[in-house]
Design a protein around this motif. Structure first.
Motif, PDB file in Angstrom:
ATOM      1  N   ALA A  15       6.944  -2.577  -6.225  1.00 59.55           N
ATOM      2  CA  ALA A  15       7.677  -2.398  -4.965  1.00 59.55           C
ATOM      3  C   ALA A  15       8.483  -1.101  -4.967  1.00 59.55           C
ATOM      4  O   ALA A  15       8.469  -0.349  -3.984  1.00 59.55           O
ATOM      5  CB  ALA A  15       8.599  -3.594  -4.728  1.00 59.55           C
ATOM      6  N   ILE A  16       9.176  -0.833  -6.057  1.00 64.21           N
ATOM      7  CA  ILE A  16       9.984   0.392  -6.125  1.00 64.21           C
ATOM      8  C   ILE A  16       9.091   1.630  -6.030  1.00 64.21           C
ATOM      9  O   ILE A  16       9.409   2.584  -5.320  1.00 64.21           O
ATOM     10  CB  ILE A  16      10.842   0.417  -7.405  1.00 64.21           C
ATOM     11  CG1 ILE A  16      11.927  -0.664  -7.333  1.00 64.21           C
ATOM     12  CG2 ILE A  16      11.475   1.784  -7.623  1.00 64.21           C
ATOM     13  CD1 ILE A  16      12.689  -0.870  -8.626  1.00 64.21           C
ATOM     14  N   TYR A  17       7.970   1.613  -6.739  1.00 69.41           N
ATOM     15  CA  TYR A  17       7.051   2.761  -6.700  1.00 69.41           C
ATOM     16  C   TYR A  17       6.558   2.990  -5.266  1.00 69.41           C
ATOM     17  O   TYR A  17       6.597   4.116  -4.760  1.00 69.41           O
ATOM     18  CB  TYR A  17       5.863   2.535  -7.637  1.00 69.41           C
ATOM     19  CG  TYR A  17       4.960   3.740  -7.735  1.00 69.41           C
ATOM     20  CD1 TYR A  17       5.057   4.601  -8.820  1.00 69.41           C
ATOM     21  CD2 TYR A  17       4.026   4.046  -6.744  1.00 69.41           C
ATOM     22  CE1 TYR A  17       4.245   5.723  -8.917  1.00 69.41           C
ATOM     23  CE2 TYR A  17       3.222   5.161  -6.829  1.00 69.41           C
ATOM     24  CZ  TYR A  17       3.333   5.995  -7.921  1.00 69.41           C
ATOM     25  OH  TYR A  17       2.534   7.105  -7.991  1.00 69.41           O
ATOM     26  N   ALA A  18       6.096   1.928  -4.617  1.00 71.11           N
ATOM     27  CA  ALA A  18       5.557   2.063  -3.260  1.00 71.11           C
ATOM     28  C   ALA A  18       6.625   2.525  -2.276  1.00 71.11           C
ATOM     29  O   ALA A  18       6.390   3.433  -1.468  1.00 71.11           O
ATOM     30  CB  ALA A  18       4.941   0.735  -2.815  1.00 71.11           C
ATOM     31  N   VAL A  19       7.793   1.931  -2.349  1.00 74.90           N
ATOM     32  CA  VAL A  19       8.866   2.276  -1.406  1.00 74.90           C
ATOM     33  C   VAL A  19       9.333   3.714  -1.610  1.00 74.90           C
ATOM     34  O   VAL A  19       9.505   4.456  -0.635  1.00 74.90           O
ATOM     35  CB  VAL A  19      10.043   1.269  -1.531  1.00 74.90           C
ATOM     36  CG1 VAL A  19      11.277   1.761  -0.801  1.00 74.90           C
ATOM     37  CG2 VAL A  19       9.625  -0.098  -1.003  1.00 74.90           C
ATOM     38  N   LEU A  20       9.550   4.120  -2.857  1.00 78.24           N
ATOM     39  CA  LEU A  20       9.966   5.512  -3.109  1.00 78.24           C
ATOM     40  C   LEU A  20       8.929   6.513  -2.606  1.00 78.24           C
ATOM     41  O   LEU A  20       9.274   7.526  -2.008  1.00 78.24           O
ATOM     42  CB  LEU A  20      10.180   5.730  -4.611  1.00 78.24           C
ATOM     43  CG  LEU A  20      11.559   5.468  -5.176  1.00 78.24           C
ATOM     44  CD1 LEU A  20      11.554   5.633  -6.688  1.00 78.24           C
ATOM     45  CD2 LEU A  20      12.594   6.374  -4.541  1.00 78.24           C
ATOM     46  N   THR A  21       7.670   6.208  -2.855  1.00 81.45           N
ATOM     47  CA  THR A  21       6.604   7.116  -2.420  1.00 81.45           C
ATOM     48  C   THR A  21       6.573   7.233  -0.903  1.00 81.45           C
ATOM     49  O   THR A  21       6.461   8.334  -0.354  1.00 81.45           O
ATOM     50  CB  THR A  21       5.233   6.634  -2.935  1.00 81.45           C
ATOM     51  OG1 THR A  21       5.292   6.543  -4.357  1.00 81.45           O
ATOM     52  CG2 THR A  21       4.123   7.589  -2.539  1.00 81.45           C
ATOM     53  N   LEU A  22       6.678   6.102  -0.227  1.00 79.65           N
ATOM     54  CA  LEU A  22       6.593   6.117   1.235  1.00 79.65           C
ATOM     55  C   LEU A  22       7.858   6.655   1.894  1.00 79.65           C
ATOM     56  O   LEU A  22       7.786   7.293   2.947  1.00 79.65           O
ATOM     57  CB  LEU A  22       6.245   4.721   1.749  1.00 79.65           C
ATOM     58  CG  LEU A  22       4.845   4.244   1.329  1.00 79.65           C
ATOM     59  CD1 LEU A  22       4.621   2.795   1.722  1.00 79.65           C
ATOM     60  CD2 LEU A  22       3.765   5.145   1.897  1.00 79.65           C
ATOM     61  N   LEU A  23       9.017   6.408   1.289  1.00 79.90           N
ATOM     62  CA  LEU A  23      10.260   6.972   1.837  1.00 79.90           C
ATOM     63  C   LEU A  23      10.255   8.495   1.767  1.00 79.90           C
ATOM     64  O   LEU A  23      10.794   9.167   2.636  1.00 79.90           O
ATOM     65  CB  LEU A  23      11.473   6.436   1.076  1.00 79.90           C
ATOM     66  CG  LEU A  23      11.998   5.077   1.486  1.00 79.90           C
ATOM     67  CD1 LEU A  23      13.142   4.651   0.581  1.00 79.90           C
ATOM     68  CD2 LEU A  23      12.449   5.075   2.940  1.00 79.90           C
ATOM     69  N   LEU A  24       9.648   9.024   0.739  1.00 81.57           N
ATOM     70  CA  LEU A  24       9.580  10.475   0.556  1.00 81.57           C
ATOM     71  C   LEU A  24       8.175  10.987   0.860  1.00 81.57           C
ATOM     72  O   LEU A  24       7.661  11.881   0.180  1.00 81.57           O
ATOM     73  CB  LEU A  24      10.001  10.824  -0.872  1.00 81.57           C
ATOM     74  CG  LEU A  24      11.414  10.379  -1.249  1.00 81.57           C
ATOM     75  CD1 LEU A  24      11.659  10.550  -2.733  1.00 81.57           C
ATOM     76  CD2 LEU A  24      12.454  11.125  -0.431  1.00 81.57           C
ATOM     77  N   TYR A  25       7.567  10.411   1.888  1.00 80.21           N
ATOM     78  CA  TYR A  25       6.171  10.702   2.242  1.00 80.21           C
ATOM     79  C   TYR A  25       5.846  12.195   2.317  1.00 80.21           C
ATOM     80  O   TYR A  25       4.830  12.620   1.767  1.00 80.21           O
ATOM     81  CB  TYR A  25       5.808  10.003   3.563  1.00 80.21           C
ATOM     82  CG  TYR A  25       4.335  10.021   3.851  1.00 80.21           C
ATOM     83  CD1 TYR A  25       3.531   8.963   3.451  1.00 80.21           C
ATOM     84  CD2 TYR A  25       3.732  11.084   4.524  1.00 80.21           C
ATOM     85  CE1 TYR A  25       2.167   8.957   3.702  1.00 80.21           C
ATOM     86  CE2 TYR A  25       2.369  11.094   4.778  1.00 80.21           C
ATOM     87  CZ  TYR A  25       1.594  10.022   4.363  1.00 80.21           C
ATOM     88  OH  TYR A  25       0.240  10.019   4.599  1.00 80.21           O
TER      89      TYR A  25
END
Length: 196
Positions: A15-25
Motif C-alpha cells: 500500500a505504501i509503495y503504491a500510494v507514494l508512487t501515485l501521489l508523486l505520479y
C-alpha cells in the motif's frame, strides 16, 4: 501470530509503495523519473515478506501506466527485491534496485515508443533517478528502521527460515497434543496385559 504480522506487513508495504508512487505520479513515470517509493526496496534486508509487498505495490502503481509497465516494471522490482533479500548487507543492498530498474525499465520506453532517446541514455536517466531514491532515501530509511527492529518485537526482521521454523513448531505442537492420548491408550493396554 507471526504469519499474521508477516501478511499485514506485506499489505502495508504494498500500500505504501503504491500510494507514494501515485501521489508523486509526475516524477514516478517516464524516461526521467525518481520514484521516491523505490526507497522501500531496502526493506528486503529486514523482511522476507517485503519481496511480495514491493512486487504487489509496484504492480498496483503500474496499473495506471499501462501493460508494458505492469509487466516489465513489476519484473524489475521483483528481481531487485529478491536480489536485495539475498545480499543481506546495506552496502550491497542498494545495487540491485538501481541495476535492475536502470536496464529493464528503458525496455518499456523502447517497446512503447515513448521516447526517441537511445536505450543507453534512458538507462542513465532511469539509473540516476533510481540511485537517488535508493542511495539517499533507501539508506536513510535503513538506518532509521534498523534501531526500531531491535526495540519492537513486531518489527523484528524475518527471513524465509523463520516461516519454516514456525511450521515445524506448529507440527511439533500438534504431535504433542496427540501423544498424551496415545500414551494413555498405551498405558491402559499395559495395565490390561499386566492384569492378565
Amino acid at each position: 501470530m507471526k504469519k499474521t504480522i508477516a501478511l499485514t506487513r506485506t499489505a502495508v508495504i504494498a500500500a505504501i509503495y503504491a500510494v507514494l508512487t501515485l501521489l508523486l505520479y509526475p516524477v514516478s513515470f517516464g524516461p526521467i523519473q525518481c520514484r521516491v517509493s523505490e526507497a522501500l526496496t531496502i526493506l528486503p534486508l529486514f523482511y522476507a515478506e517485503a519481496v511480495p509487498g514491493l512486487t504487489i505495490g509496484c504492480f498496483i502503481a503500474n496499473c495506471f501506466s499501462g501493460g508494458l509497465d505492469m509487466l516489465f516494471g513489476t519484473l524489475a522490482t521483483l528481481l531487485a527485491a529478491v536480489l536485495t533479500y539475498i545480499v543481506r548487507k546495506i552496502y550491497w543492498g542498494v545495487i540491485p534496485p538501481v541495476i535492475c530498474n536502470a536496464f529493464i525499465v528503458p525496455v518499456i520506453f523502447l517497446l512503447a515508443g515513448d521516447t526517441a532517446d537511445p536505450y543507453f541514455i534512458n538507462v542513465l536517466t532511469v539509473g540516476a533517478g533510481e540511485a537517488l531514491a535508493v542511495a539517499v532515501g533507501g539508506v536513510a530509511l535503513y538506518f532509521a528502521w534498523r534501531p526500531l527492529t531491535k526495540r519492537h518485537r513486531f518489527m523484528a526482521p524475518t527471513r524465509l527460515g523463520d516461516f519454516r521454523r514456525i511450521k515445524a513448531s506448529a507440527a511439533a505442537l500438534n504431535n504433542k497434543e496427540e501423544r498424551p492420548a496415545d500414551t494413555a491408550a498405551a498405558a491402559e493396554e499395559r495395565e490390561d496385559i499386566s492384569q492378565e
